[in-house]
Design an enzyme around this catalytic site. Structure first.
Site, PDB file in Angstrom:
ATOM      1  N   ILE A   1       0.803  -0.839  -0.052  1.00 44.48           N
ATOM      2  CA  ILE A   1      -0.113   0.098  -0.013  1.00 44.48           C
ATOM      3  C   ILE A   1       0.889   1.278  -0.005  1.00 44.48           C
TER       4      ILE A   1
ATOM      5  N   SER B   1      -7.476  -1.004  10.401  1.00 47.61           N
ATOM      6  CA  SER B   1      -8.053  -2.084   9.797  1.00 47.61           C
ATOM      7  C   SER B   1      -9.389  -2.258  10.098  1.00 47.61           C
TER       8      SER B   1
ATOM      9  N   PHE C   1     -10.812  -1.899   4.671  1.00 51.01           N
ATOM     10  CA  PHE C   1     -11.281  -3.173   4.390  1.00 51.01           C
ATOM     11  C   PHE C   1     -10.400  -4.142   3.709  1.00 51.01           C
TER      12      PHE C   1
ATOM     13  N   THR D   1     -10.152  -5.213  10.839  1.00 51.60           N
ATOM     14  CA  THR D   1     -10.073  -6.187  11.703  1.00 51.60           C
ATOM     15  C   THR D   1     -10.311  -5.644  13.058  1.00 51.60           C
TER      16      THR D   1
ATOM     17  N   GLY E   1     -10.968 -18.593  12.793  1.00 48.82           N
ATOM     18  CA  GLY E   1     -11.038 -17.092  13.005  1.00 48.82           C
ATOM     19  C   GLY E   1     -11.768 -16.225  11.905  1.00 48.82           C
TER      20      GLY E   1
ATOM     21  N   ASN F   1      -1.350 -15.569   1.946  1.00 48.06           N
ATOM     22  CA  ASN F   1      -2.642 -15.986   2.930  1.00 48.06           C
ATOM     23  C   ASN F   1      -3.682 -15.319   2.446  1.00 48.06           C
TER      24      ASN F   1
ATOM     25  N   LYS G   1      -3.322  -3.188  16.160  1.00 48.67           N
ATOM     26  CA  LYS G   1      -4.076  -1.899  15.374  1.00 48.67           C
ATOM     27  C   LYS G   1      -4.908  -1.235  16.375  1.00 48.67           C
TER      28      LYS G   1
ATOM     29  N   LYS H   1       1.977  -7.850   9.220  1.00 45.96           N
ATOM     30  CA  LYS H   1       0.485  -7.680   9.053  1.00 45.96           C
ATOM     31  C   LYS H   1      -0.168  -8.933   8.986  1.00 45.96           C
TER      32      LYS H   1
ATOM     33  N   TYR I   1      -2.333  -9.515  15.738  1.00 50.10           N
ATOM     34  CA  TYR I   1      -2.136  -8.366  15.000  1.00 50.10           C
ATOM     35  C   TYR I   1      -3.108  -7.458  15.058  1.00 50.10           C
TER      36      TYR I   1
ATOM     37  N   ASP J   1      11.886   2.701   5.543  1.00 50.93           N
ATOM     38  CA  ASP J   1      11.306   1.412   5.467  1.00 50.93           C
ATOM     39  C   ASP J   1      12.650   0.189   5.846  1.00 50.93           C
TER      40      ASP J   1
HETATM   41  P1  NAD Z   1       3.412  -4.578   3.613  1.00 53.93           P
HETATM   42  O1  NAD Z   1       3.867  -5.520   4.271  1.00 53.93           O
HETATM   43  O2  NAD Z   1       3.377  -4.778   1.950  1.00 53.93           O
HETATM   44  O3  NAD Z   1       3.928  -3.102   4.062  1.00 53.93           O
HETATM   45  C1  NAD Z   1       4.671  -2.857   5.215  1.00 53.93           C
HETATM   46  C2  NAD Z   1       5.718  -2.077   4.870  1.00 53.93           C
HETATM   47  O4  NAD Z   1       6.368  -1.586   6.391  1.00 53.93           O
HETATM   48  C3  NAD Z   1       6.994  -3.083   4.563  1.00 53.93           C
HETATM   49  O5  NAD Z   1       7.480  -2.294   3.255  1.00 53.93           O
HETATM   50  C4  NAD Z   1       7.738  -3.358   5.737  1.00 53.93           C
HETATM   51  O6  NAD Z   1       9.006  -3.815   5.172  1.00 53.93           O
HETATM   52  C5  NAD Z   1       7.643  -2.229   6.394  1.00 53.93           C
HETATM   53  N1  NAD Z   1       7.936  -2.355   7.951  1.00 53.93           N
HETATM   54  C6  NAD Z   1       7.443  -3.439   8.872  1.00 53.93           C
HETATM   55  N2  NAD Z   1       7.701  -3.265   9.755  1.00 53.93           N
HETATM   56  C7  NAD Z   1       8.460  -1.977  10.003  1.00 53.93           C
HETATM   57  C8  NAD Z   1       9.317  -1.149  11.118  1.00 53.93           C
HETATM   58  N3  NAD Z   1       9.216  -1.678  12.231  1.00 53.93           N
HETATM   59  N4  NAD Z   1       9.993  -0.425  10.317  1.00 53.93           N
HETATM   60  C9  NAD Z   1      10.151   0.151   9.056  1.00 53.93           C
HETATM   61  N5  NAD Z   1       9.461  -0.637   8.355  1.00 53.93           N
HETATM   62  C10 NAD Z   1       8.565  -1.516   8.550  1.00 53.93           C
HETATM   63  O7  NAD Z   1       1.738  -4.283   4.111  1.00 53.93           O
HETATM   64  P2  NAD Z   1       0.879  -3.393   3.292  1.00 53.93           P
HETATM   65  O8  NAD Z   1      -0.291  -4.593   2.853  1.00 53.93           O
HETATM   66  O9  NAD Z   1       1.126  -2.578   2.539  1.00 53.93           O
HETATM   67  O10 NAD Z   1       0.125  -2.938   4.578  1.00 53.93           O
HETATM   68  C11 NAD Z   1       0.583  -1.471   5.007  1.00 53.93           C
HETATM   69  C12 NAD Z   1      -0.104  -1.275   6.188  1.00 53.93           C
HETATM   70  O11 NAD Z   1      -1.592  -1.224   5.958  1.00 53.93           O
HETATM   71  C13 NAD Z   1       0.326  -2.062   7.414  1.00 53.93           C
HETATM   72  O12 NAD Z   1       0.412  -1.387   8.668  1.00 53.93           O
HETATM   73  C14 NAD Z   1      -0.840  -3.015   7.615  1.00 53.93           C
HETATM   74  O13 NAD Z   1      -1.435  -3.679   8.878  1.00 53.93           O
HETATM   75  C15 NAD Z   1      -1.970  -2.276   7.319  1.00 53.93           C
HETATM   76  N6  NAD Z   1      -3.379  -2.830   6.660  1.00 53.93           N
HETATM   77  C16 NAD Z   1      -3.046  -3.677   5.545  1.00 53.93           C
HETATM   78  C17 NAD Z   1      -4.223  -4.350   5.018  1.00 53.93           C
HETATM   79  C18 NAD Z   1      -4.127  -5.255   3.779  1.00 53.93           C
HETATM   80  O14 NAD Z   1      -4.991  -6.175   3.751  1.00 53.93           O
HETATM   81  N7  NAD Z   1      -2.938  -4.962   3.105  1.00 53.93           N
HETATM   82  C19 NAD Z   1      -5.507  -4.220   5.512  1.00 53.93           C
HETATM   83  C20 NAD Z   1      -5.503  -3.407   6.505  1.00 53.93           C
HETATM   84  C21 NAD Z   1      -4.632  -2.809   7.081  1.00 53.93           C
HETATM   85  C1  UD1 Z   2      -7.622 -11.206   6.415  1.00 51.01           C
HETATM   86  C2  UD1 Z   2      -7.118 -11.092   7.971  1.00 51.01           C
HETATM   87  C3  UD1 Z   2      -7.639  -9.416   8.455  1.00 51.01           C
HETATM   88  C4  UD1 Z   2      -6.611  -8.692   7.763  1.00 51.01           C
HETATM   89  C5  UD1 Z   2      -6.904  -8.889   6.153  1.00 51.01           C
HETATM   90  C6  UD1 Z   2      -5.766  -7.887   5.458  1.00 51.01           C
HETATM   91  C7  UD1 Z   2      -7.745 -13.230   8.932  1.00 51.01           C
HETATM   92  C8  UD1 Z   2      -8.648 -14.182   9.699  1.00 51.01           C
HETATM   93  N1  UD1 Z   2      -8.154 -11.909   8.645  1.00 51.01           N
HETATM   94  O1  UD1 Z   2      -8.762 -10.771   6.320  1.00 51.01           O
HETATM   95  O2  UD1 Z   2      -7.124  -9.414   9.648  1.00 51.01           O
HETATM   96  O3  UD1 Z   2      -6.894  -7.191   7.940  1.00 51.01           O
HETATM   97  O4  UD1 Z   2      -6.673 -10.295   5.678  1.00 51.01           O
HETATM   98  O5  UD1 Z   2      -4.695  -8.274   5.632  1.00 51.01           O
HETATM   99  O6  UD1 Z   2      -6.787 -13.709   8.524  1.00 51.01           O
HETATM  100  N2  UD1 Z   2     -10.112 -17.303   1.481  1.00 51.01           N
HETATM  101  C9  UD1 Z   2     -10.304 -18.755   0.798  1.00 51.01           C
HETATM  102  N3  UD1 Z   2      -9.186 -19.190   0.350  1.00 51.01           N
HETATM  103  C10 UD1 Z   2      -7.926 -18.294   0.601  1.00 51.01           C
HETATM  104  C11 UD1 Z   2      -7.773 -17.261   1.353  1.00 51.01           C
HETATM  105  C12 UD1 Z   2      -9.148 -16.784   1.743  1.00 51.01           C
HETATM  106  O7  UD1 Z   2     -11.343 -19.014   0.520  1.00 51.01           O
HETATM  107  O8  UD1 Z   2      -6.999 -19.144   0.158  1.00 51.01           O
HETATM  108  C13 UD1 Z   2     -11.453 -16.714   1.717  1.00 51.01           C
HETATM  109  C14 UD1 Z   2     -11.385 -16.393   3.364  1.00 51.01           C
HETATM  110  O9  UD1 Z   2     -12.083 -17.259   4.141  1.00 51.01           O
HETATM  111  C15 UD1 Z   2     -12.357 -15.114   3.279  1.00 51.01           C
HETATM  112  C16 UD1 Z   2     -12.154 -14.324   1.948  1.00 51.01           C
HETATM  113  O10 UD1 Z   2     -11.248 -15.254   1.367  1.00 51.01           O
HETATM  114  O11 UD1 Z   2     -13.621 -15.273   3.088  1.00 51.01           O
HETATM  115  C17 UD1 Z   2     -11.205 -13.154   2.055  1.00 51.01           C
HETATM  116  O12 UD1 Z   2      -9.837 -13.617   2.827  1.00 51.01           O
HETATM  117  P1  UD1 Z   2      -8.547 -12.894   3.205  1.00 51.01           P
HETATM  118  O13 UD1 Z   2      -8.068 -12.173   1.651  1.00 51.01           O
HETATM  119  O14 UD1 Z   2      -7.703 -13.723   3.702  1.00 51.01           O
HETATM  120  O15 UD1 Z   2      -9.082 -11.600   3.800  1.00 51.01           O
HETATM  121  P2  UD1 Z   2      -9.973 -11.527   5.161  1.00 51.01           P
HETATM  122  O16 UD1 Z   2     -10.113 -12.814   5.917  1.00 51.01           O
HETATM  123  O17 UD1 Z   2     -11.046 -10.639   5.225  1.00 51.01           O
END
Ligand code: NAD
Ligand code: UD1
Length: 337
Positions: free
Chosen positions: A12, A124, A177, A126, A295, A197, A152, A84, A148, A31
């Site tokens: 992101i 998040s 979301f 979450t 979960g 994941n 947050k 994350k 995790y 980073d």
């Molecule tokens: P990402 O892992 O791709 O990016 C996170 C970045 O932070 C990475 O480049 C990592 O190297 C860096 N990092 C981690 N810990 C660090 C530290 N202590 N010091 C410096 N750098 C550090 O993840 P993302 O998907 O881009 O997520 C960005 C943010 O958004 C995170 O805080 C994550 O929890 C939050 N978020 C992500 C999602 C999602 O689904 N991707 C959903 C909700 C919230």
């Molecule tokens: C997950 C995390 C959430 C986090 C978000 C973004 C869990 C329980 N929740 O959300 O905390 O903020 O990722 O990083 O891990 N699915 C499959 N097969 C797969 C993968 C996922 O069927 O291989 C399904 C899941 O059951 C769910 C949907 O796809 O219904 C979305 O899953 P996912 O992308 O992992 O996101 P969340 O579970 O919403």
């Protein structure tokens, strides 16, 4: 106007850097590269034709952070840095608390000392745990089910407490979301370490032939087709929500904490996502029904009306576009960066 982007090399964060540069901001990234590669930032520079400053360091490194705040005059911080992976956080809770909470604590202390008090934090959905009703409003009860999620929520509490003590802070807590998709260029995108994941990167890797089949975690949920429903949001829409928040915070007459959902307000099932991805990629995505994942909740989507009113921001892209862009990235970069 210069913005510090923590975690800017990540999925992101790299899209945020691109959007910030295009909007005319200067960007400094810190980073540790614990979950990313500096190649994402090189590509952001190529795509925008602009350069940014990169500092490879952990945000918990107080001396480095202090030096950054001494050398640059920041108008704001976008704080993406964090670990994350939900499952990993259950296995390694202390690492998650150390990295996410202690790191954030140092960042906020250094910001306070430097007098930079405008912050946008990646929270998040979450934090809502298992929602009692849908769509989810910001006023819904919070509660987490894994370390995790707890990091947050604790960081949200920390920032709210900070505001009580000093109401000159301007803070946006943005509750994402399910961010998916990639920049339209196909040059930057999500590059998970090892088998993904999350659903969208898993589907993409099946479509490109890297993985054999998708496991669909549960088909017996009380949803339209029995599979889990989520609010998927295009990562470019998501980061535009951050720029909108930055503009709103910068224009405030006094400090405030704004808490806003960033979602589309629509829910898609796992099977709907598979179908949309097959259509976009013209590749089959074979799947097998598997037991529910521990979960997981049945359904989750946002009430995004507050972000629309307060930030004047709405998600524009639909699922077809999310899949097309995710596919372009995956196809062009089958091995990631
Ligand atoms: P990402 O892992 O791709 O990016 C996170 C970045 O932070 C990475 O480049 C990592 O190297 C860096 N990092 C981690 N810990 C660090 C530290 N202590 N010091 C410096 N750098 C550090 O993840 P993302 O998907 O881009 O997520 C960005 C943010 O958004 C995170 O805080 C994550 O929890 C939050 N978020 C992500 C999602 C999602 O689904 N991707 C959903 C909700 C919230
Ligand atoms: C997950 C995390 C959430 C986090 C978000 C973004 C869990 C329980 N929740 O959300 O905390 O903020 O990722 O990083 O891990 N699915 C499959 N097969 C797969 C993968 C996922 O069927 O291989 C399904 C899941 O059951 C769910 C949907 O796809 O219904 C979305 O899953 P996912 O992308 O992992 O996101 P969340 O579970 O919403």
């Amino acid at each position: 106007m210069k913005v510090l982007v923590t975690g800017g090399a990540g999925y992101i964060g790299s899209h945020a850097c691109l959007e910030l540069l295009e909007a005319g901001y200067e960007v400094v990234v810190i980073d540790s590269l614990v979950n990313s590669s500096v190649e994402s930032l090189r590509r952001v520079e190529r795509l925008t034709g602009k350069s940014l400053t990169f500092c490879k360091a952990d945000i918990a490194n107080r001396d480095t952070l202090t030096e950054l705040f001494t050398n640059h005059k920041f108008v704001a911080v976008m704080h993406f840095a964090g670990l994350k992976a939900v499952g990993e956080s259950v296995q390694q809770p202390l690492r998650y608390y150390q990295n996410n909470i202690s790191g954030s604590l140092v960042l906020f202390e250094v910001m306070q000392k430097a007098g930079v008090k405008t912050l946008i934090f990646s929270s998040s959905a979450t934090v809502y745990g298992a929602p009692e009703s849908l769509p989810i409003k910001e006023s819904a009860a919070v509660g987490t089910t894994n370390p995790y999620g707890s990091t947050k929520l604790f960081i949200e509490y920390m920032l709210k407490d900070l505001f009580v003590a000093d109401d000159s802070w301007r803070i946006a807590l943005l509750r994402y979301f399910n961010p998916v998709g990639a920049h339209v260029s196909g040059q930057i995108g999500e590059d998970p370490n090892g088998p993904p994941n999350n659903l969208m990167p898993y589907i993409s890797q099946v479509a490109v032939g890297k993985l054999n089949k998708l496991n669909v975690y549960g088909t017996d949920y009380p949803t339209q087709d029995g599979t889990g429903v989520r609010d998927y949001i295009h990562v470019v829409d998501l980061v535009r929500g951050h720029i909108a928040a930055l503009r709103v915070l910068s224009a405030l007459e006094e400090g405030e904490v704004i808490t806003a959902n960033l979602g589309t307000g629509n829910g898609q099932s796992v099977l709907e996502m598979v179908e949309a991805f097959e259509l976009a990629s013209k590749k089959p995505v074979p799947y097998e029904v598997a037991p529910r994942r521990e979960g997981d909740i049945a359904e989750c989507w946002a009430d995004s009306s507050y972000a629309a009113d307060r930030l004047d921001w709405r998600a524009e892209y639909g699922v077809a576009r999310m899949c097309e862009d995710a596919w372009r990235w995956q196809k062009n970069n089958p091995k990631g960066y």
